[in-house]
Design a protein around this motif. Structure first.
Motif, mmCIF file in Angstrom:
data_model
loop_
_atom_site.group_PDB
_atom_site.id
_atom_site.type_symbol
_atom_site.label_atom_id
_atom_site.label_comp_id
_atom_site.label_asym_id
_atom_site.label_seq_id
_atom_site.Cartn_x
_atom_site.Cartn_y
_atom_site.Cartn_z
ATOM 1 N N ARG A 137 47.589 41.908 42.379
ATOM 2 C CA ARG A 137 47.865 42.089 43.811
ATOM 3 C C ARG A 137 47.592 43.559 44.186
ATOM 4 N NH1 ARG A 137 53.331 39.405 45.409
ATOM 5 N NH2 ARG A 137 54.141 40.168 43.429
ATOM 6 N N GLY A 138 48.238 44.042 45.234
ATOM 7 C CA GLY A 138 47.843 45.345 45.769
ATOM 8 C C GLY A 138 48.862 46.446 45.541
ATOM 9 N N VAL A 158 40.966 49.058 49.075
ATOM 10 C CA VAL A 158 41.758 47.833 49.313
ATOM 11 C C VAL A 158 42.479 47.844 50.671
ATOM 12 C CG1 VAL A 158 42.042 47.439 46.830
ATOM 13 C CG2 VAL A 158 43.837 48.670 48.077
ATOM 14 N N VAL A 207 42.158 44.878 53.230
ATOM 15 C CA VAL A 207 42.893 43.649 52.864
ATOM 16 C C VAL A 207 44.366 43.818 53.211
ATOM 17 C CG1 VAL A 207 43.599 42.173 50.928
ATOM 18 C CG2 VAL A 207 41.268 43.068 51.017
ATOM 19 N N ALA A 218 44.922 43.822 57.033
ATOM 20 C CA ALA A 218 44.721 42.483 57.609
ATOM 21 C C ALA A 218 45.981 41.621 57.528
ATOM 22 C CB ALA A 218 43.559 41.787 56.892
ATOM 23 N N LEU A 255 43.898 44.514 43.226
ATOM 24 C CA LEU A 255 43.239 43.271 43.628
ATOM 25 C C LEU A 255 42.202 42.862 42.574
ATOM 26 C CD1 LEU A 255 42.727 43.859 47.475
ATOM 27 C CD2 LEU A 255 44.648 42.781 46.301
ATOM 28 N N ASN A 309 37.581 39.989 41.564
ATOM 29 C CA ASN A 309 38.280 40.556 42.724
ATOM 30 C C ASN A 309 39.197 39.489 43.303
ATOM 31 O OD1 ASN A 309 37.054 43.143 42.781
ATOM 32 N ND2 ASN A 309 35.168 42.166 43.474
ATOM 33 N N THR A 310 40.286 39.941 43.879
ATOM 34 C CA THR A 310 41.206 39.001 44.533
ATOM 35 C C THR A 310 41.446 39.480 45.963
ATOM 36 O OG1 THR A 310 43.189 40.220 43.906
ATOM 37 C CG2 THR A 310 42.437 38.541 42.357
ATOM 38 N N THR A 311 42.074 38.620 46.737
ATOM 39 C CA THR A 311 42.556 39.049 48.043
ATOM 40 C C THR A 311 44.007 38.597 48.178
ATOM 41 O OG1 THR A 311 42.014 39.169 50.384
ATOM 42 C CG2 THR A 311 41.837 36.987 49.362
ATOM 43 N N THR A 364 53.513 37.870 49.004
ATOM 44 C CA THR A 364 52.068 37.617 49.014
ATOM 45 C C THR A 364 51.678 36.913 47.727
ATOM 46 O OG1 THR A 364 51.630 39.712 47.891
ATOM 47 C CG2 THR A 364 51.510 39.739 50.312
#
Ligand SMILES: Cc1cc2nc3c(=O)[nH]c(=O)nc-3n(C[C@H](O)[C@H](O)[C@H](O)COP(=O)(O)OP(=O)(O)OC[C@H]3O[C@@H](n4cnc5c(N)ncnc54)[C@H](O)[C@@H]3O)c2cc1C
Ligand SMILES: NC(=O)c1ccc[n+]([C@@H]2O[C@H](COP(=O)([O-])OP(=O)(O)OC[C@H]3O[C@@H](n4cnc5c(N)ncnc54)[C@H](OP(=O)(O)O)[C@@H]3O)[C@@H](O)[C@H]2O)c1
Length: 445
Positions: free
Chosen positions: A181-182, A212, A215, A218, A251, A270-272, A280
Motif C-alpha cells: 500500500r502507500g 505515488v 493515487v 485521488a 504501491l 505496481n498496485t493502486t 484501503t
C-alpha cells in the motif's frame, strides 16, 4: 494448603500470553501445568524483542520469574506439543487436564506462493532471523547469508527491527522497504523509526512520494501528512553507524523472485489503492518493475503452526463462531469446522488466537481473557480430587521421553550462569546459544 477441590489446566506455551494466563488461572484456584517448546520461558519477549532493549526484557523476565514461583504453577520446558512434537495434543488430552489453553504463538510461515520464494539461500522470513539474532537454538547457530542489497517486504515494526539489524549490525549497502500500500498505511511506530531515520534517503522518499501522490490524492489522502508521519522520528534520530541507504518502494507487491541458487533480483507489480470504508486495499495493476536486490526478507507477519493438531483456516486456528464463553465478545474456543462442534475444553489466546497481532501488553491481556473464558467453562466441571495425581502421571510419561525436561527448579541455575557470563564479559546481556550449554549448567546433561 491442600490441593483438593482444584481444577487442573494445561497451558501450552510460556510467552507473555501463556504466563499471564497461568497466573490468572492459578488465582482462580486451578493448578496449572505450563508446557514450553523453548528451554527458557518468555517466548518472543525473550527471543523477539530487539536484543538491546535490555531494560524492557529484564523487567519482563522478573515478572515471568515471579509467576513461575507461584506454588500452583508447574513448568516443563524443552517440550514440544504437536503432530511432530514430543507429545501430540491428543495424547496430552488423555492425562485428564480439565482444560487446555493454547498459547504457542504463531510459529508457522506465511508463504505467498511466489515463484522463487523457495530459493534456498537469500530468501528468508523475518521470524527466523529474529530468532537467530536473539539467540534461540537452533536458529542461533544457523547460517544466514545476507547480501548487500536487501528488499524487506512489509512496513510494520518487524520490518523496522530487521532493517535496524541490517543497517547497524550487518551494515549492508541498501535496504528497500517494499509496501503493497502507500505512505499513509505504514504500520511501524515513530519510536522504532528513530533507529533508522539517520539512514533514510530523504530525497528518495520525496521522489517516491511524488510518484505515488496522484493515487493518494485521488482517494483523499494527504501526501504531506504521510511524509510528516514518516519523518516524525527525525528529532530523536539515533546516530548512524553505517552508510546503509534506507528507502521505501510504495504501491508495490512482490510477484517473482528471480534466481536459481541465489537471488538475482525481485520483480514487483505496481498496485493502486482502493478505499474500503475508512481503510484501503491494494489492487494489483500487473505492470511490473524490477528491484536490483540480492536478498529478500518477508516481514509480513506469521501464521499458526498447521502441524500443531488443531484445525486451521487462513493463518489462524479455527475459533468457535458461536462461543459459549465469550469474553468481551471474543471467542477463545477451539472449533472443528468439519464436525461443526467446539473442541471440548480446548481454548487459545495471544498470537495463537490472532497471529502476529500487537505488543506484549496486548498478548498479556489476551492471555488473561483466555484464562477467564476457561474459568467460566470450569464452573460446570467438577474439580479433580487431587491434581497431583494427574501431575505425577504426566511426569512419569515425560520421564520416558529421551530428552531432558526443564522444570522451574532448574531455571535459577541457568539465570545465574548467564548472569555470571554477562559480568565476566562486561556485557549488558548474555545468552547461551545452544540447548546443550543451557542443559549443562542446569546439570540436566
Ligand atoms: C520481532 C518482534 C519484535 C517485537 N518487539 C516487541 C517490543 O519491542 N515490544 C513489545 O511490547 N512487543 C514486541 N513484540 C510483540 C510481542 O513479542 C508479542 O506480542 C508477544 O510475545 C506474543 O505473545 P504470545 O505469548 O502470544 O506468543 P509468543 O511470545 O510467541 O510465545 C509462544 C510460546 O509458545 C512456545 N511454543 C511454541 N510452539 C510450541 C509447541 N508446539 N509446544 C509447546 N510450546 C510451544 C514458545 O516456546 C514460546 O515460549 C515483538 C514481536 C516480534 C515478532
Ligand atoms: N518494537 C516493537 O514495538 C515491535 C517490534 C516488532 C513487532 N511488534 C509488534 O508485533 C506485531 C506484528 O508486527 P509485524 O510487523 O509482523 O506486523 P504488521 O504491523 O501487521 O505489519 C505487517 C506488514 O506486512 C504487510 N503484509 C502483510 N501481508 C502481506 C502480503 N501478503 N503481501 C505484502 N505485504 C503484506 C502489511 O501490509 P498491509 O498493511 O497492507 O496489510 C504490513 O505492512 C505488531 O503488533 C507490531 O507492532 C512490535
Amino acid at each position: 494448603m491442600s490441593d483438593q477441590g482444584k481444577h487442573i489446566v494445561a497451558v501450552i506455551g510460556a510467552g507473555p500470553a501463556g504466563l499471564f494466563a497461568a497466573r490468572q488461572l492459578a488465582a482462580n484456584n486451578s493448578s496449572v501445568v505450563i508446557i514450553n517448546r523453548d528451554i527458557k520461558p518468555g517466548g518472543l519477549a525473550e527471543y523477539g524483542i530487539y536484543p538491546d532493549k535490555v531494560k524492557m526484557k529484564d523487567g519482563l523476565r522478573k515478572q515471568f520469574e515471579q509467576i513461575l514461583e507461584l506454588p500452583d504453577i508447574h513448568y516443563f520446558g524443552n517440550l514440544t506439543v504437536g503432530e511432530e512434537g514430543d507429545l501430540s495434543l491428543e495424547i496430552l488430552k488423555r492425562f485428564g487436564y480439565q482444560a487446555i489453553l493454547v498459547t504457542a504463538g504463531a510459529q508457522g510461515t506465511k508463504w505467498l506462493g511466489l515463484p522463487g520464494e523457495d530459493i534456498p539461500r537469500d530468501v528468508y522470513h523475518a521470524k527466523d532471523l529474529v530468532y537467530h539474532y536473539n539467540k534461540l537454538p537452533p536458529y542461533s547457530n544457523q547460517e544466514f547469508y545476507i547480501g548487500r542489497r536487501v528488499a524487506l517486504i512489509g512496513v510494520g515494526n518487524v520490518m523496522m527491527d530487521i532493517a535496524r539489524w541490517l543497517a547497524r549490525e550487518k551494515k549492508v549497502d541498501e535496504i528497500i522497504a517494499v509496501a503493497r500500500r502507500g505512505p499513509a498505511e505504514v504500520k511501524f511506530d515513530k519510536k522504532e523509526m528513530e533507529y533508522m531515520i539517520a539512514n533514510l534517503d530523504v530525497r528518495a522518499l520525496d521522489e517516491e512520494l511524488g510518484r505515488v501522490a496522484p493515487v493518494m490524492v485521488a482517494i483523499g489522502q494527504d501526501p504531506e501528512a504521510a511524509r510528516q508521519n514518516i519523518l516524525a522520528a527525525s528529532p530523536r534520530a539515533l546516530e548512524r553507524v553505517s552508510d546503509t541507504r534506507f528507502r521505501f518502494d510504495f504501491l508495490a507487491s512482490p510477484t517473482h523472485i528471480l534466481g536459481k541458487d541465489t537471488v538475482q533480483w525481485l520483480e514487483i507489480s505496481n498496485t493502486t489503492l482502493i478505499p474500503v470504508g475508512d481503510d484501503t486495499k491494494a489492487k494489483t495493476l500487473w505492470t511490473r518493475r524490477i528491484l536490483d536486490v540480492d536478498t529478500v526478507i518477508f516481514c509480513i507477519g506469521d501464521r499458526v503452526d498447521d502441524k500443531f493438531g488443531l484445525p486451521t483456516q487462513w493463518n489462524e486456528f479455527v475459533k468457535n463462531p458461536n462461543p459459549q464463553y465469550p469474553i468481551e465478545e471474543i471467542s477463545y474456543e477451539a472449533y472443528d469446522p468439519e464436525t461443526g462442534l467446539p473442541i471440548q475444553g480446548v481454548f487459545m489466546a495471544g498470537w495463537s488466537r490472532e497471529a502476529s497481532s500487537g505488543l506484549v501488553g496486548i498478548a498479556r491481556k489476551d492471555g488473561e481473557r483466555g484464562a477467564k473464558a476457561i474459568s467460566h467453562y470450569l464452573e460446570n466441571v467438577k474439580p479433580v480430587n487431587d491434581p497431583n495425581d494427574i501431575l505425577e502421571k504426566f511426569q512419569n510419561r515425560l520421564a520416558r521421553l529421551e530428552k531432558p525436561i526443564v522444570t522451574k527448579i532448574h531455571l535459577p541455575a541457568l539465570v545465574e550462569a548467564e548472569k555470571e557470563e554477562k559480568e565476566k564479559l562486561g556485557l549488558e546481556d548474555y545468552k547461551f546459544k545452544t540447548n546443550e550449554e543451557m542443559l549443562k549448567v542446569m546439570k540436566l546433561i
